[in-house]
Design a protein around this motif. Structure first.
Motif, PDB file in Angstrom:
ATOM      1  N   SER A   6      19.682  -1.278  -6.612  1.00 26.63           N
ATOM      2  CA  SER A   6      19.683  -0.085  -5.773  1.00 26.63           C
ATOM      3  C   SER A   6      19.153   1.091  -6.577  1.00 26.63           C
ATOM      4  CB  SER A   6      21.097   0.219  -5.250  1.00 26.63           C
ATOM      5  OG  SER A   6      21.982   0.440  -6.333  1.00 26.63           O
ATOM      6  N   PHE A   7      18.643   2.063  -5.867  1.00 23.31           N
ATOM      7  CA  PHE A   7      18.087   3.263  -6.493  1.00 23.31           C
ATOM      8  C   PHE A   7      19.088   4.409  -6.406  1.00 23.31           C
ATOM      9  CE2 PHE A   7      14.229   0.878  -5.652  1.00 23.31           C
ATOM     10  CZ  PHE A   7      13.394   1.220  -6.703  1.00 23.31           C
ATOM     11  N   GLU A   8      19.069   5.221  -7.466  1.00 28.36           N
ATOM     12  CA  GLU A   8      19.804   6.483  -7.471  1.00 28.36           C
ATOM     13  C   GLU A   8      18.773   7.592  -7.631  1.00 28.36           C
ATOM     14  OE1 GLU A   8      22.586   6.334 -10.661  1.00 28.36           O
ATOM     15  OE2 GLU A   8      23.342   4.354 -10.086  1.00 28.36           O
ATOM     16  N   ILE A   9      18.848   8.592  -6.783  1.00 27.34           N
ATOM     17  CA  ILE A   9      17.818   9.631  -6.740  1.00 27.34           C
ATOM     18  C   ILE A   9      18.463  11.002  -6.737  1.00 27.34           C
ATOM     19  CG2 ILE A   9      15.905  10.592  -5.392  1.00 27.34           C
ATOM     20  CD1 ILE A   9      15.473   7.764  -4.272  1.00 27.34           C
ATOM     21  N   GLU A  48       2.783   6.145  -8.811  1.00 22.18           N
ATOM     22  CA  GLU A  48       3.499   6.160 -10.088  1.00 22.18           C
ATOM     23  C   GLU A  48       4.827   5.408  -9.969  1.00 22.18           C
ATOM     24  OE1 GLU A  48       3.856  10.299 -10.879  1.00 22.18           O
ATOM     25  OE2 GLU A  48       1.749  10.552 -11.485  1.00 22.18           O
ATOM     26  N   LEU A  49       5.496   5.551  -8.845  1.00 19.88           N
ATOM     27  CA  LEU A  49       6.746   4.833  -8.613  1.00 19.88           C
ATOM     28  C   LEU A  49       6.508   3.321  -8.640  1.00 19.88           C
ATOM     29  CD1 LEU A  49       9.775   5.568  -7.672  1.00 19.88           C
ATOM     30  CD2 LEU A  49       8.990   4.773  -5.440  1.00 19.88           C
ATOM     31  N   ALA A  50       5.397   2.877  -8.016  1.00 24.48           N
ATOM     32  CA  ALA A  50       5.074   1.454  -8.002  1.00 24.48           C
ATOM     33  C   ALA A  50       4.836   0.932  -9.413  1.00 24.48           C
ATOM     34  CB  ALA A  50       3.857   1.204  -7.119  1.00 24.48           C
ATOM     35  N   ALA A  51       4.161   1.717 -10.238  1.00 29.79           N
ATOM     36  CA  ALA A  51       3.896   1.294 -11.615  1.00 29.79           C
ATOM     37  C   ALA A  51       5.182   1.192 -12.426  1.00 29.79           C
ATOM     38  CB  ALA A  51       2.925   2.271 -12.271  1.00 29.79           C
ATOM     39  N   THR A  55       7.627  -1.153  -6.816  1.00 28.80           N
ATOM     40  CA  THR A  55       7.594  -0.975  -5.369  1.00 28.80           C
ATOM     41  C   THR A  55       6.171  -1.197  -4.868  1.00 28.80           C
ATOM     42  OG1 THR A  55       7.294   1.402  -5.721  1.00 28.80           O
ATOM     43  CG2 THR A  55       9.541   0.622  -5.340  1.00 28.80           C
ATOM     44  N   ARG A  56       6.009  -1.096  -3.571  1.00 31.72           N
ATOM     45  CA  ARG A  56       4.706  -1.338  -2.948  1.00 31.72           C
ATOM     46  C   ARG A  56       3.757  -0.192  -3.255  1.00 31.72           C
ATOM     47  NH1 ARG A  56       3.485  -4.512   1.851  1.00 31.72           N
ATOM     48  NH2 ARG A  56       1.519  -3.843   2.798  1.00 31.72           N
ATOM     49  N   ARG A 271      10.795  -5.538  -0.920  1.00 30.48           N
ATOM     50  CA  ARG A 271      12.247  -5.380  -1.002  1.00 30.48           C
ATOM     51  C   ARG A 271      12.617  -4.162  -1.843  1.00 30.48           C
ATOM     52  NH1 ARG A 271      13.768 -11.830  -1.929  1.00 30.48           N
ATOM     53  NH2 ARG A 271      13.495 -12.443   0.259  1.00 30.48           N
ATOM     54  N   ARG A 272      11.907  -3.970  -2.934  1.00 29.59           N
ATOM     55  CA  ARG A 272      12.168  -2.785  -3.750  1.00 29.59           C
ATOM     56  C   ARG A 272      11.781  -1.508  -2.998  1.00 29.59           C
ATOM     57  NH1 ARG A 272      12.280  -3.583  -9.696  1.00 29.59           N
ATOM     58  NH2 ARG A 272      12.751  -5.778 -10.045  1.00 29.59           N
ATOM     59  N   THR A 273      10.710  -1.576  -2.250  1.00 26.66           N
ATOM     60  CA  THR A 273      10.298  -0.424  -1.438  1.00 26.66           C
ATOM     61  C   THR A 273      11.360  -0.080  -0.412  1.00 26.66           C
ATOM     62  OG1 THR A 273       7.963  -1.001  -1.731  1.00 26.66           O
ATOM     63  CG2 THR A 273       8.515   0.437   0.127  1.00 26.66           C
TER      64      THR A 273
END
Length: 478
Positions: A6-9, A48-51, A55-56, A271-273
Motif C-alpha cells: 500500500s502507498f502512504e502519501i 517518475e512514479l512509474a520509474a 506503476t503504469r 495493481r500498483r497503479t
C-alpha cells in the motif's frame, strides 16, 4: 501484489503546484515536485512514479505499437495554430458549408477566448474570423478563467434565417451543461440565450461507497449536436458525462477493500497503479475536475486495459452498482422546440458503449441523412489515448434504433493519433466528407494541439466506408 502493498502519501501546497511524498509499504519515501497544475506536470510526475515504484507509465511515455501509416485519403487541413489566441488547435471540429464557404468552430478548453471561428473557401486556406465568446464576453452562467473554465465541442447550424450554435460549458457550480447561442451571421456577434439549455443532474455515489460525502459527484452533459430533418423538425443529441464519475469512487472502493485489486487487475504494474490511486484519491477529490482526471489517468488506462475483467469482477462482487452504472455512457436524443429555447418530449437513449473497443464511453455524436437513412458518427474510448477512434451507426429514424458497425471506421496510425469527434459537410465536389481532429504522434491530452483533417465518405445500404483517395486537391495548408 501482496495484501500489505500500500502507498502512504503526504501532500502540501507549494506555490502554484504541490509537493508529494510517496512511500510504498513502509519503504523509503520519494519526494516529487509538481510545479503547476497542467497536464504535462502530472504526466511527468506519473512517469517518475512509474520509474520509482513500478506503476503504469502514462501512455505518452510508452513505446508506440507499430501501426499503419494514415491512408492517402486522410487529408490534413490545419496542422498548427494560425492565430496567437488559438491556444490548442481544432479539437472537436464542427464544419458547416454555407454560400459564404466553409465555417469551422472548435473547442477552446480554458482559453480566455472561447471557440475560435475560421472561414475557408477551398478547405486549404483558412482565415481566423474571431471567437464565439471573446474574453470578457463569456455567458454569465459559465465558470470562467484559466484552470477553471471548460468550453468544449461547439457546433453551428443554419436555422431558417439565422444561425444557432450549441456548446458545452462548465457552470459556476462545477457541472457541465449545454448552452445555445444565436447570430445573424456565422462570424457573429453571437448572443447566448442566458441560461443552460440542458444541464446534468448531480450523481450521488457517496452512500454506495461508504457514505463519504466527498464521493458525491457532480454530473454533467457534453458534446451536443443539432440535426434538422427533411421535414424541418430539429433534434438535439448529447452525451451524459458519466465517464468522469467512476474513477474516484472506484479508487475509494479499493482503498476500503484492497483485496479487490488482485481480482480486477492481472498485470503487476496495473495493481500498483490501482493501489496508488486508492491512496491518492482523497487528495485528488480536492482538486479541480481536470486535475483529478490528470492525476488518475494511469488508473483509468489500467481499467480500460482490463475493461471486461474490471466490469465482470465488480458485477460478481455484487457491490457498487452505481459505479457500474457510471461505466455506461449513454448518448441521448430529444426533439428541440422550433425556437431552440427548450426541448420537447422525452429524451431517448440512442447509443451506449457496448463494444469492447469503445471502453468506458461513446461521445461526440453527429447525425447526417444520406440515402434516406440516418447515420450517427461517434467517438469511443479515451480521447487522449491511441485507443480513441471514430465509428458509425445507422437508423431509419433520427432517434433510432441505431445499428453499429462492428469496429472503428478511423483509428490511430503512425502519422496521426486518436482521431475523433467527427462532423460531416459537403466537400468541394458536393460529396459528403468527414472532418475530424487528431493529435500529432507522441502527443495527446488536455490542451494539447489537435489538428483538423478530412476524409471522403461512401454510403451504402447499411455501411459507410472511406474511399482511398480524395477527389479534391491533395496539397495541405499548415
Amino acid at each position: 501484489m501482496g495484501r500489505d502493498l500500500s502507498f502512504e502519501i503526504e501532500a502540501i501546497a507549494q506555490g502554484e503546484g504541490s509537493r508529494l511524498s510517496v512511500r510504498l509499504s513502509g519503504g523509503v519515501p520519494r519526494t516529487y515536485d509538481l510545479p503547476g497544475a497542467e497536464y504535462q506536470h502530472y504526466t511527468r510526475f506519473l512517469a517518475e512514479l512509474a520509474a520509482d515504484f513500478g506503476t503504469r507509465l502514462p501512455h505518452l511515455e510508452q513505446e508506440r505499437a507499430q501501426r499503419d501509416s494514415a491512408p492517402p485519403s486522410w487529408q490534413p487541413l490545419l496542422t498548427k495554430n494560425i492565430h496567437p489566441q488559438i491556444l490548442s488547435g481544432y479539437g472537436d471540429p464542427a464544419v458547416l458549408k454555407t454560400d459564404q464557404g466553409y465555417w469551422l468552430v472548435a473547442t477552446s478548453n480554458d482559453a480566455p477566448d472561447a471557440f475560435p471561428i475560421l472561414q475557408s473557401t477551398d478547405l486549404l486556406h483558412w482565415q481566423h474570423r474571431g471567437f464565439v465568446f471573446a474574453e470578457g464576453k463569456l455567458p454569465e452562467w459559465t465558470a470562467q478563467g484559466r484552470h477553471v473554465a471548460d468550453f468544449w465541442a461547439p457546433e453551428m447550424i443554419r436555422a431558417d434565417n439565422e444561425y444557432w450554435l450549441c456548446f458545452t460549458a462548465r457552470t459556476r457550480n462545477n457541472a457541465l451543461a449545454i448552452g445555445l447561442a444565436k447570430s445573424a451571421d456565422p462570424a457573429g456577434p453571437w448572443i447566448d440565450i442566458g441560461r443552460p439549455l440542458i444541464i446534468g443532474e448531480p450523481a450521488h455515489l457517496g452512500a454506495a461507497a461508504g457514505g463519504d460525502p466527498q464521493l458525491v459527484m457532480t454530473g454533467g452533459v457534453i458534446d451536443s449536436h443539432l440535426f434538422t430533418d427533411a421535414d424541418g423538425q430539429r433534434y438535439i443529441f448529447w452525451k451524459d458525462d458519466r465517464n468522469g464519475i467512476w474513477p474516484a469512487p472506484l479508487a475509494r472502493l479499493l482503498r476500503q477493500h484492497p483485496h479487490l485489486i488482485r481480482g480486477l487487475f492481472e498485470e503487476e504494474a496495473d495493481r500498483r497503479t490501482a493501489a496508488f490511486a486508492a491512496a491518492i484519491v482523497a487528495w485528488a477529490q480536492g482538486r479541480r475536475p481536470m486535475e483529478r482526471f490528470f492525476l488518475l489517468s494511469t488508473f483509468i488506462d489500467a481499467a480500460l486495459g482490463s475493461w471486461g475483467r474490471v466490469k465482470r469482477v465488480l458485477l460478481d462482487c455484487g457491490v457498487e452498482s452505481e459505479i457500474l452504472e457510471a461505466m455506461t455512457t449513454p448518448i441521448r436524443g430529444q426533439r428541440l422546440a422550433p425556437d431552440g429555447l427548450s426541448v420537447c418530449g422525452d429524451a431517448n437513449i440512442v447509443l451506449t458503449n457496448d463494444l469492447d473497443w469503445e471502453g468506458h464511453l461513446v461521445e461526440g455524436p453527429f447525425v447526417t441523412r444520406q440515402n434516406g437513412r440516418y447515420w450517427m458518427f461517434y467517438a469511443g474510448n479515451d480521447f487522449g489515448t491511441p485507443a480513441y477512434g471514430i465509428s458509425v451507426a445507422v437508423a431509419d429514424h433520427p432517434l433510432g434504433p441505431f445499428a453499429k458497425q462492428s469496429g472503428p471506421l478511423l483509428k490511430s496510425t503512425r502519422d496521426w493519433t486518436a482521431p475523433g469527434h467527427a462532423s460531416v459537410a459537403p466537400g468541394l465536389d458536393g460529396q459528403p466528407q468527414l472532418f475530424f481532429h487528431a493529435f500529432h504522434p507522441g502527443t495527446g491530452g488536455y490542451n494539447a494541439f489537435r489538428a483538423l483533417l478530412t476524409a471522403p465518405l461512401r454510403f451504402e445500404d447499411d455501411q459507410v466506408s472511406i474511399p482511398q483517395q480524395l477527389s479534391s486537391p491533395d496539397r495541405t495548408c499548415s
